[in-house]
Design a protein around this motif. Structure first.
Motif, PDB file in Angstrom:
ATOM      1  N   PRO A 168       9.511   2.777  35.825  1.00 13.33           N
ATOM      2  CA  PRO A 168       8.309   2.512  36.623  1.00 13.33           C
ATOM      3  C   PRO A 168       7.234   3.577  36.391  1.00 13.33           C
ATOM      4  O   PRO A 168       7.536   4.768  36.304  1.00 13.33           O
ATOM      5  N   GLY A 169       6.003   3.115  36.306  1.00 15.01           N
ATOM      6  CA  GLY A 169       4.879   4.003  36.074  1.00 15.01           C
ATOM      7  C   GLY A 169       4.456   4.122  34.625  1.00 15.01           C
ATOM      8  O   GLY A 169       3.361   4.605  34.335  1.00 15.01           O
ATOM      9  N   MET A 170       5.291   3.687  33.702  1.00 10.70           N
ATOM     10  CA  MET A 170       4.919   3.751  32.285  1.00 10.70           C
ATOM     11  C   MET A 170       3.882   2.672  31.980  1.00 10.70           C
ATOM     12  O   MET A 170       4.088   1.499  32.308  1.00 10.70           O
ATOM     13  N   ILE A 171       2.790   3.072  31.349  1.00 10.81           N
ATOM     14  CA  ILE A 171       1.757   2.127  30.911  1.00 10.81           C
ATOM     15  C   ILE A 171       1.974   1.824  29.436  1.00 10.81           C
ATOM     16  O   ILE A 171       2.192   2.733  28.627  1.00 10.81           O
ATOM     17  N   LEU A 172       1.913   0.541  29.096  1.00 11.97           N
ATOM     18  CA  LEU A 172       2.085   0.103  27.710  1.00 11.97           C
ATOM     19  C   LEU A 172       1.037  -0.938  27.372  1.00 11.97           C
ATOM     20  O   LEU A 172       0.477  -1.593  28.246  1.00 11.97           O
ATOM     21  N   SER A 173       0.808  -1.102  26.088  1.00 13.38           N
ATOM     22  CA  SER A 173       0.022  -2.253  25.639  1.00 13.38           C
ATOM     23  C   SER A 173       0.956  -3.432  25.414  1.00 13.38           C
ATOM     24  O   SER A 173       2.158  -3.264  25.195  1.00 13.38           O
ATOM     25  N   ASN A 174       0.399  -4.619  25.482  1.00 10.99           N
ATOM     26  CA  ASN A 174       1.114  -5.879  25.224  1.00 10.99           C
ATOM     27  C   ASN A 174       0.238  -6.623  24.244  1.00 10.99           C
ATOM     28  O   ASN A 174      -0.730  -7.259  24.616  1.00 10.99           O
TER      29      ASN A 174
ATOM     30  N   GLU B 168      -4.517  -8.509  23.513  1.00 12.51           N
ATOM     31  CA  GLU B 168      -3.924  -7.289  24.067  1.00 12.51           C
ATOM     32  C   GLU B 168      -4.386  -7.042  25.495  1.00 12.51           C
ATOM     33  O   GLU B 168      -5.580  -7.004  25.782  1.00 12.51           O
ATOM     34  N   ASN B 169      -3.417  -6.892  26.370  1.00 10.20           N
ATOM     35  CA  ASN B 169      -3.619  -6.377  27.724  1.00 10.20           C
ATOM     36  C   ASN B 169      -2.795  -5.116  27.892  1.00 10.20           C
ATOM     37  O   ASN B 169      -1.756  -4.946  27.242  1.00 10.20           O
ATOM     38  N   LEU B 170      -3.207  -4.229  28.785  1.00 15.35           N
ATOM     39  CA  LEU B 170      -2.352  -3.120  29.194  1.00 15.35           C
ATOM     40  C   LEU B 170      -1.551  -3.535  30.419  1.00 15.35           C
ATOM     41  O   LEU B 170      -2.050  -4.259  31.294  1.00 15.35           O
ATOM     42  N   ILE B 171      -0.313  -3.088  30.459  1.00 15.91           N
ATOM     43  CA  ILE B 171       0.610  -3.429  31.534  1.00 15.91           C
ATOM     44  C   ILE B 171       1.277  -2.149  32.022  1.00 15.91           C
ATOM     45  O   ILE B 171       1.353  -1.160  31.287  1.00 15.91           O
ATOM     46  N   VAL B 172       1.787  -2.160  33.242  1.00 17.15           N
ATOM     47  CA  VAL B 172       2.503  -1.005  33.778  1.00 17.15           C
ATOM     48  C   VAL B 172       3.850  -1.474  34.324  1.00 17.15           C
ATOM     49  O   VAL B 172       3.949  -2.529  34.957  1.00 17.15           O
ATOM     50  N   VAL B 173       4.887  -0.709  34.034  1.00 10.32           N
ATOM     51  CA  VAL B 173       6.235  -1.034  34.500  1.00 10.32           C
ATOM     52  C   VAL B 173       6.305  -0.815  36.013  1.00 10.32           C
ATOM     53  O   VAL B 173       5.829   0.200  36.534  1.00 10.32           O
ATOM     54  N   GLN B 174       6.915  -1.766  36.707  1.00 10.35           N
ATOM     55  CA  GLN B 174       7.060  -1.676  38.160  1.00 10.35           C
ATOM     56  C   GLN B 174       8.430  -2.202  38.567  1.00 10.35           C
ATOM     57  O   GLN B 174       9.116  -2.880  37.795  1.00 10.35           O
ATOM     58  N   GLU B 175       8.832  -1.855  39.786  1.00 12.05           N
ATOM     59  CA  GLU B 175      10.042  -2.457  40.345  1.00 12.05           C
ATOM     60  C   GLU B 175       9.791  -3.958  40.532  1.00 12.05           C
ATOM     61  O   GLU B 175       8.765  -4.362  41.073  1.00 12.05           O
ATOM     62  N   ALA B 176      10.707  -4.780  40.063  1.00 14.11           N
ATOM     63  CA  ALA B 176      10.529  -6.227  40.176  1.00 14.11           C
ATOM     64  C   ALA B 176      10.743  -6.671  41.613  1.00 14.11           C
ATOM     65  O   ALA B 176      11.678  -6.205  42.280  1.00 14.11           O
ATOM     66  N   PRO B 177       9.905  -7.574  42.115  1.00 16.38           N
ATOM     67  CA  PRO B 177      10.116  -8.085  43.479  1.00 16.38           C
ATOM     68  C   PRO B 177      11.426  -8.862  43.543  1.00 16.38           C
ATOM     69  O   PRO B 177      11.869  -9.465  42.557  1.00 16.38           O
ATOM     70  N   PRO B 178      12.075  -8.853  44.710  1.00 15.90           N
ATOM     71  CA  PRO B 178      13.375  -9.541  44.831  1.00 15.90           C
ATOM     72  C   PRO B 178      13.236 -11.057  44.697  1.00 15.90           C
ATOM     73  O   PRO B 178      12.172 -11.622  44.976  1.00 15.90           O
ATOM     74  N   LEU B 179      14.302 -11.676  44.239  1.00 13.68           N
ATOM     75  CA  LEU B 179      14.344 -13.131  44.107  1.00 13.68           C
ATOM     76  C   LEU B 179      15.494 -13.675  44.946  1.00 13.68           C
ATOM     77  O   LEU B 179      16.590 -13.096  44.977  1.00 13.68           O
ATOM     78  N   ALA B 180      15.265 -14.784  45.592  1.00 12.21           N
ATOM     79  CA  ALA B 180      16.325 -15.420  46.370  1.00 12.21           C
ATOM     80  C   ALA B 180      17.457 -15.851  45.443  1.00 12.21           C
ATOM     81  O   ALA B 180      17.218 -16.449  44.386  1.00 12.21           O
TER      82      ALA B 180
END
Length: 599
Positions: free
Chosen positions: A496-502, A517-529
């Motif tokens: 989490p917090g790492m910024i990367l290009s896509n 190309e977009n920039l993206i940032v790693v995050q905790e994934a929201p929970p899924l039922a």
């Protein structure tokens, strides 16, 4: 640091006379060959004019590559990004392009030299690189020898070292004081039984001290070396003139020394000393009195994991940059007269500068029309400048350096009606970009584990691209930042917090190039039922800018892909519309509404 703007360049002088001068110096030293890397003493991707030895000798201006000069031949080694570019820049009668890493320098030397001594400057090669090369040459007749830099000897008008002043990076943007960073990393050294760590990467030093510089074009870094001691003291080796006027909190607990004192300070260290084998020059371990402890630069991972303040700055920078991009794309669509690649690059950079918050562009703008778009890291020059013709597609890769964040975005756009091959390839690239954007993956996975998601739509059509899918990005630092990356070689777990290009792409030499190309940032994934009790990660998209709907073959998209694209465009519209203002605001707003209509 001030905005420098776009400057069209011509190809540098190079070729046989300079190669002849190098060979004469090799003969004087009794050498059969000499290694000329792209790197400087800090092993960074980007180099100051003084250190651009590879371009001076060969004419090749790409950001990665190296040359091996022998008495009777010379080779320029480049990866897949630069195989078209190198052939357009070097004198092919003097230099032979070599595909790297398919052919290693050890393999090439063993085959082309047979026996003899090859010289190298130990300040320009990492210990890891030289160890691998020595291993590859074991049992051959080729030996390596440390020597002074022979390019510097024969380069009569070599520029002076960079001497730009250093500025403080505000605490509200850094999110953590330099003293706290040093204390945190010093505790890591003590925990691992290390007395000190040698730091040679400019962006690591800038991050650790909360400073920024201007020693490298487009990258707000300073040339310096540092030794972090286990008691949190820092020895900084830098031209004292660079740091005049800095506030005391920046230099508190920091001992300042001239760069000439670095070697003797290394020699005086005792006990276990940490050195990054992959990034520190070999000369560092040569100076140490005891063998080093080989371990990663202690700043690398903490710097990559952006804190809350850095992420807030990145989001603000991308809003501002999105406004500039929308104004640019609206202008581009409205221009019916003749345009060239240089016109496009200058206009885009002017839109970014209009915010009055741009410190610099984050790299030289890539604007490739038609076949020039197929050159992955193309840079337009006066010699190569093409008209942006109707019926062609235009690839524009650009970015900005703002005090609160670094941006990097690529959009491929249509000029008139694009061909069916281009549109179908564009849609496959878009599908790959969406796959990364939507990805959920378990904690502990690395970039190599998800790289194939971006390539799969292209693979189904027998297509691919010869570059990584994503690189790390700094916080008002280097636009290319390690260690995180999305690529076959990306082995560092994403956190989490790492910024990367896509940025998947597709390139057809002599015809067209496509990249989104977009920039993206790693995050905790929201929970899924119904999901497992398993920690998962996902991505937040930072970049806000429409994707050209005219190039999308809508029936190729799945329902989920279409939903993602429409939701992304709705977000772009909702966040950017309130920020459009000025005399063109109404027209630009209308353009944005149309450009983000549902597919």
């Amino acid at each position: 640091m001030t905005f420098q703007g776009f400057t069209a360049t011509t190809r540098p002088e190079q070729g046989p006379p300079r190669l002849a001068a190098l060979r004469a110096a090799m003969s004087d030293e009794g050498l059969a060959g000499f290694l000329i890397p792209r790197s400087d003493a800090h092993q960074g991707e980007y180099v100051a004019p003084r250190d651009d030895r590879l371009a001076w000798l060969t004419g090749f201006t790409g950001s990665a590559g190296f040359c091996i000069a022998l008495e009777d031949r010379a080779a320029v080694f480049v990866d897949g990004r630069y195989r078209l570019q190198v052939r357009s820049q070097v004198d092919l009668s003097a230099f032979s392009p070599v595909d790297w890493p398919e052919t290693s320098h050890g393999e090439w030397l063993a085959r082309n030299l047979g026996e003899g001594v090859v010289g190298f400057d130990p300040w320009l090669h990492s210990a890891e690189e030289i160890q691998k090369l020595e291993t590859a040459l074991a049992g051959t007749g080729v030996a390596l020898r440390r020597c002074e830099n022979l390019i510097d000897r024969v380069w009569p008008d070599q520029p002076a070292p960079p001497a730009a002043p250093v500025t403080a990076h505000p605490l509200d943007l850094a999110g953590e004081s330099s003293a706290d960073k040093r204390a945190r990393l010093a505790q890591t050294l003590r925990d691992q039984g290390q007395r000190a760590a040698v730091i040679t990467l400019p962006d690591s030093i800038c991050w650790l001290l909360n400073i920024r510089g201007a020693d490298i074009p487009r990258n707000p870094v300073v040339h310096a070396f540092a030794i972090l001691h286990a008691d949190a003291r820092l020895s900084l080796f830098i031209d004292p003139a660079k740091i005049e006027g800095l506030p005391p909190e920046v230099t508190e607990g920091v001992d300042i020394h001239p760069p000439s004192a670095f070697g003797h300070a290394l020699q005086a260290l005792s006990g276990p000393v940490r050195v990054d084998k992959a990034s520190a020059p070999l000369a560092v371990s040569d100076w140490l009195s005891e063998p080093p402890v080989w371990a990663a630069d202690p700043c690398i991972l903490p710097k990559a994991r952006k804190n809350a303040a850095e992420l807030a700055g990145a989001r603000a920078a991308h809003l501002r940059d999105g406004v500039a991009m929308v104004k640019f794309l609206a202008w581009l669509d409205g221009e019916t007269g003749a345009l060239t690649e240089i016109d496009v690059a200058r206009k885009l950079e002017a839109f970014r500068a209009a915010s009055d918050l741009l410190r610099d562009i984050s790299f030289d703008t890539i604007a490739g029309a038609g076949p020039n778009g197929a050159i992955v890291h193309y840079r337009v020059t006066e010699d190569t400048n093409r008209p942006v013709a109707d019926g062609q597609i235009l690839l524009v890769d650009s970015g900005g350096q703002y005090a609160d964040g670094t941006t990097d975005i690529t959009r491929t756009v249509a000029r008139g009606r694009a061909g069916e091959d281009e549109r179908r390839a564009f849609t496959r690239v878009l599908q790959g970009m969406i796959a990364i954007s939507r990805a959920r993956f378990p904690k502990g996975r690395a970039g190599r584990d998800i790289d194939a998601l971006a390539r799969y739509p292209l693979w189904l059509a027998g297509q691919d691209y010869d570059h990584g899918t994503g690189h790390g990005v700094g916080a008002f630092l280097s636009v290319h930042e390690g260690p995180q990356r999305i690529a076959r070689t990306g082995e560092v777990p994403l956190e989490p917090g790492m910024i990367l290009s896509n940025e998947p792409g597709y390139y057809r030499p002599g015809a067209f190039g496509i990249r989104i190309e977009n920039l993206i940032v790693v995050q905790e994934a929201p929970p899924l039922a119904g999901a497992d009790d398993r920690a998962m990660l996902s991505f937040e998209t930072l970049t806000l800018c429409p994707i050209d709907r005219r190039l999308i073959v809508a029936e190729m998209l799945s329902g989920d892909e279409r939903d993602w694209l429409n939701a992304y465009h709705a977000r772009v519209r909702d966040e950017l519309l309130p920020l459009l203002s000025g005399e063109m605001g109404g027209e630009t707003a209308d353009w944005l509404i149309a450009a983000t209509a549902p597919v």
